[in-house]
Motif scaffolding. Sequence first.
Motif, PDB file in Angstrom:
ATOM      1  N   ARG A  14      13.954  16.719 -11.530  1.00 44.43           N
ATOM      2  CA  ARG A  14      13.411  17.096 -10.229  1.00 44.43           C
ATOM      3  C   ARG A  14      11.894  16.970 -10.235  1.00 44.43           C
ATOM      4  O   ARG A  14      11.222  17.361 -11.170  1.00 44.43           O
ATOM      5  CB  ARG A  14      13.776  18.544  -9.900  1.00 44.43           C
ATOM      6  CG  ARG A  14      15.257  18.741  -9.684  1.00 44.43           C
ATOM      7  CD  ARG A  14      15.601  20.195  -9.511  1.00 44.43           C
ATOM      8  NE  ARG A  14      15.212  21.021 -10.642  1.00 44.43           N
ATOM      9  CZ  ARG A  14      15.885  21.129 -11.772  1.00 44.43           C
ATOM     10  NH1 ARG A  14      16.997  20.434 -11.948  1.00 44.43           N
ATOM     11  NH2 ARG A  14      15.471  21.915 -12.734  1.00 44.43           N
ATOM     12  N   ASP A  15      11.360  16.430  -9.132  1.00 45.78           N
ATOM     13  CA  ASP A  15       9.917  16.343  -8.967  1.00 45.78           C
ATOM     14  C   ASP A  15       9.644  16.286  -7.472  1.00 45.78           C
ATOM     15  O   ASP A  15      10.473  15.815  -6.693  1.00 45.78           O
ATOM     16  CB  ASP A  15       9.367  15.095  -9.665  1.00 45.78           C
ATOM     17  CG  ASP A  15       7.865  15.161  -9.834  1.00 45.78           C
ATOM     18  OD1 ASP A  15       7.273  16.218  -9.524  1.00 45.78           O
ATOM     19  OD2 ASP A  15       7.275  14.165 -10.255  1.00 45.78           O
ATOM     20  N   SER A  16       8.485  16.777  -7.055  1.00 44.70           N
ATOM     21  CA  SER A  16       8.154  16.769  -5.632  1.00 44.70           C
ATOM     22  C   SER A  16       7.530  15.433  -5.242  1.00 44.70           C
ATOM     23  O   SER A  16       6.959  14.729  -6.077  1.00 44.70           O
ATOM     24  CB  SER A  16       7.189  17.905  -5.307  1.00 44.70           C
ATOM     25  OG  SER A  16       6.014  17.784  -6.062  1.00 44.70           O
ATOM     26  N   ASN A  17       7.654  15.098  -3.977  1.00 46.62           N
ATOM     27  CA  ASN A  17       7.083  13.861  -3.473  1.00 46.62           C
ATOM     28  C   ASN A  17       5.564  13.990  -3.352  1.00 46.62           C
ATOM     29  O   ASN A  17       5.059  15.067  -3.043  1.00 46.62           O
ATOM     30  CB  ASN A  17       7.672  13.518  -2.106  1.00 46.62           C
ATOM     31  CG  ASN A  17       9.129  13.162  -2.210  1.00 46.62           C
ATOM     32  OD1 ASN A  17       9.541  12.537  -3.171  1.00 46.62           O
ATOM     33  ND2 ASN A  17       9.916  13.572  -1.234  1.00 46.62           N
ATOM     34  N   PRO A  18       4.818  12.899  -3.547  1.00 48.51           N
ATOM     35  CA  PRO A  18       3.361  12.964  -3.402  1.00 48.51           C
ATOM     36  C   PRO A  18       2.985  13.220  -1.953  1.00 48.51           C
ATOM     37  O   PRO A  18       3.661  12.749  -1.037  1.00 48.51           O
ATOM     38  CB  PRO A  18       2.891  11.588  -3.876  1.00 48.51           C
ATOM     39  CG  PRO A  18       4.076  10.711  -3.733  1.00 48.51           C
ATOM     40  CD  PRO A  18       5.275  11.566  -3.944  1.00 48.51           C
ATOM     41  N   GLN A  19       1.897  13.948  -1.732  1.00 49.83           N
ATOM     42  CA  GLN A  19       1.485  14.333  -0.384  1.00 49.83           C
ATOM     43  C   GLN A  19       0.436  13.406   0.220  1.00 49.83           C
ATOM     44  O   GLN A  19       0.128  13.518   1.397  1.00 49.83           O
ATOM     45  CB  GLN A  19       0.960  15.772  -0.389  1.00 49.83           C
ATOM     46  CG  GLN A  19       1.993  16.791  -0.843  1.00 49.83           C
ATOM     47  CD  GLN A  19       3.204  16.815   0.072  1.00 49.83           C
ATOM     48  OE1 GLN A  19       3.073  16.980   1.268  1.00 49.83           O
ATOM     49  NE2 GLN A  19       4.384  16.630  -0.501  1.00 49.83           N
ATOM     50  N   VAL A  38      -9.214  12.530   7.347  1.00 50.80           N
ATOM     51  CA  VAL A  38      -8.993  13.348   6.149  1.00 50.80           C
ATOM     52  C   VAL A  38      -7.625  14.001   6.256  1.00 50.80           C
ATOM     53  O   VAL A  38      -7.281  14.580   7.287  1.00 50.80           O
ATOM     54  CB  VAL A  38     -10.071  14.455   6.007  1.00 50.80           C
ATOM     55  CG1 VAL A  38      -9.836  15.275   4.744  1.00 50.80           C
ATOM     56  CG2 VAL A  38     -11.464  13.872   5.994  1.00 50.80           C
ATOM     57  N   ARG A  39      -6.831  13.901   5.192  1.00 50.35           N
ATOM     58  CA  ARG A  39      -5.578  14.664   5.094  1.00 50.35           C
ATOM     59  C   ARG A  39      -5.835  15.771   4.089  1.00 50.35           C
ATOM     60  O   ARG A  39      -6.280  15.506   2.979  1.00 50.35           O
ATOM     61  CB  ARG A  39      -4.439  13.770   4.614  1.00 50.35           C
ATOM     62  CG  ARG A  39      -4.231  12.557   5.465  1.00 50.35           C
ATOM     63  CD  ARG A  39      -2.954  12.506   6.242  1.00 50.35           C
ATOM     64  NE  ARG A  39      -1.803  12.868   5.462  1.00 50.35           N
ATOM     65  CZ  ARG A  39      -0.805  13.603   5.949  1.00 50.35           C
ATOM     66  NH1 ARG A  39      -0.845  14.053   7.170  1.00 50.35           N
ATOM     67  NH2 ARG A  39       0.234  13.885   5.199  1.00 50.35           N
ATOM     68  N   GLN A  40      -5.568  17.030   4.483  1.00 52.62           N
ATOM     69  CA  GLN A  40      -5.967  18.161   3.643  1.00 52.62           C
ATOM     70  C   GLN A  40      -5.013  19.331   3.831  1.00 52.62           C
ATOM     71  O   GLN A  40      -4.278  19.396   4.809  1.00 52.62           O
ATOM     72  CB  GLN A  40      -7.394  18.575   3.999  1.00 52.62           C
ATOM     73  CG  GLN A  40      -7.571  18.968   5.450  1.00 52.62           C
ATOM     74  CD  GLN A  40      -9.005  19.216   5.842  1.00 52.62           C
ATOM     75  OE1 GLN A  40      -9.906  19.196   5.018  1.00 52.62           O
ATOM     76  NE2 GLN A  40      -9.234  19.462   7.110  1.00 52.62           N
ATOM     77  N   LEU A  53      -8.331  18.291  15.156  1.00 47.37           N
ATOM     78  CA  LEU A  53      -7.662  18.944  14.032  1.00 47.37           C
ATOM     79  C   LEU A  53      -6.174  19.008  14.332  1.00 47.37           C
ATOM     80  O   LEU A  53      -5.763  19.609  15.330  1.00 47.37           O
ATOM     81  CB  LEU A  53      -8.231  20.350  13.823  1.00 47.37           C
ATOM     82  CG  LEU A  53      -7.668  21.166  12.674  1.00 47.37           C
ATOM     83  CD1 LEU A  53      -8.074  20.563  11.338  1.00 47.37           C
ATOM     84  CD2 LEU A  53      -8.134  22.601  12.760  1.00 47.37           C
ATOM     85  N   GLY A  54      -5.363  18.377  13.482  1.00 48.10           N
ATOM     86  CA  GLY A  54      -3.910  18.385  13.665  1.00 48.10           C
ATOM     87  C   GLY A  54      -3.303  19.688  13.188  1.00 48.10           C
ATOM     88  O   GLY A  54      -3.956  20.525  12.565  1.00 48.10           O
ATOM     89  N   SER A  55      -2.020  19.861  13.459  1.00 47.33           N
ATOM     90  CA  SER A  55      -1.324  21.098  13.092  1.00 47.33           C
ATOM     91  C   SER A  55      -1.221  21.285  11.582  1.00 47.33           C
ATOM     92  O   SER A  55      -1.094  22.405  11.101  1.00 47.33           O
ATOM     93  CB  SER A  55       0.075  21.115  13.713  1.00 47.33           C
ATOM     94  OG  SER A  55       0.827  20.017  13.243  1.00 47.33           O
ATOM     95  N   ASP A  56      -1.284  20.190  10.811  1.00 51.91           N
ATOM     96  CA  ASP A  56      -1.258  20.280   9.347  1.00 51.91           C
ATOM     97  C   ASP A  56      -2.662  20.130   8.759  1.00 51.91           C
ATOM     98  O   ASP A  56      -2.821  19.747   7.606  1.00 51.91           O
ATOM     99  CB  ASP A  56      -0.319  19.226   8.759  1.00 51.91           C
ATOM    100  CG  ASP A  56      -0.747  17.807   9.081  1.00 51.91           C
ATOM    101  OD1 ASP A  56      -1.624  17.638   9.960  1.00 51.91           O
ATOM    102  OD2 ASP A  56      -0.229  16.879   8.453  1.00 51.91           O
TER     103      ASP A  56
END
Length: 85
Positions: A14-19, A38-40, A53-56
């Motif tokens: 198991r491993d998480s997907n890159p963001q 910028v993704r943050q 500014l987006g919701s994420d």
Amino acid sequence: MAHKKGVGSSRNGRDSNPQMLGVKRFGGQFVSGGSILVRQRGTRFKPGVNVGLGSDDTLYARITGYVRFHRRGHSRYVSITTAAS
């Protein structure tokens, strides 16, 4: 004799997907409206002039222009200007 097989590798699969986080457009670069700057996670960079500014917490360009990073106090801001500076 062991009654279980060695299952180390199948249990560790198991491993998480890159963001894909980080700065996507740099200072002085020409961008079109709607471009992701910028993704943050959280607001490491805050939206300046003509930046949304987006919701994420994603920063995006509201207009076509040039990217500008600047500081105000301890905060870092990203703005879009129409003239290259």
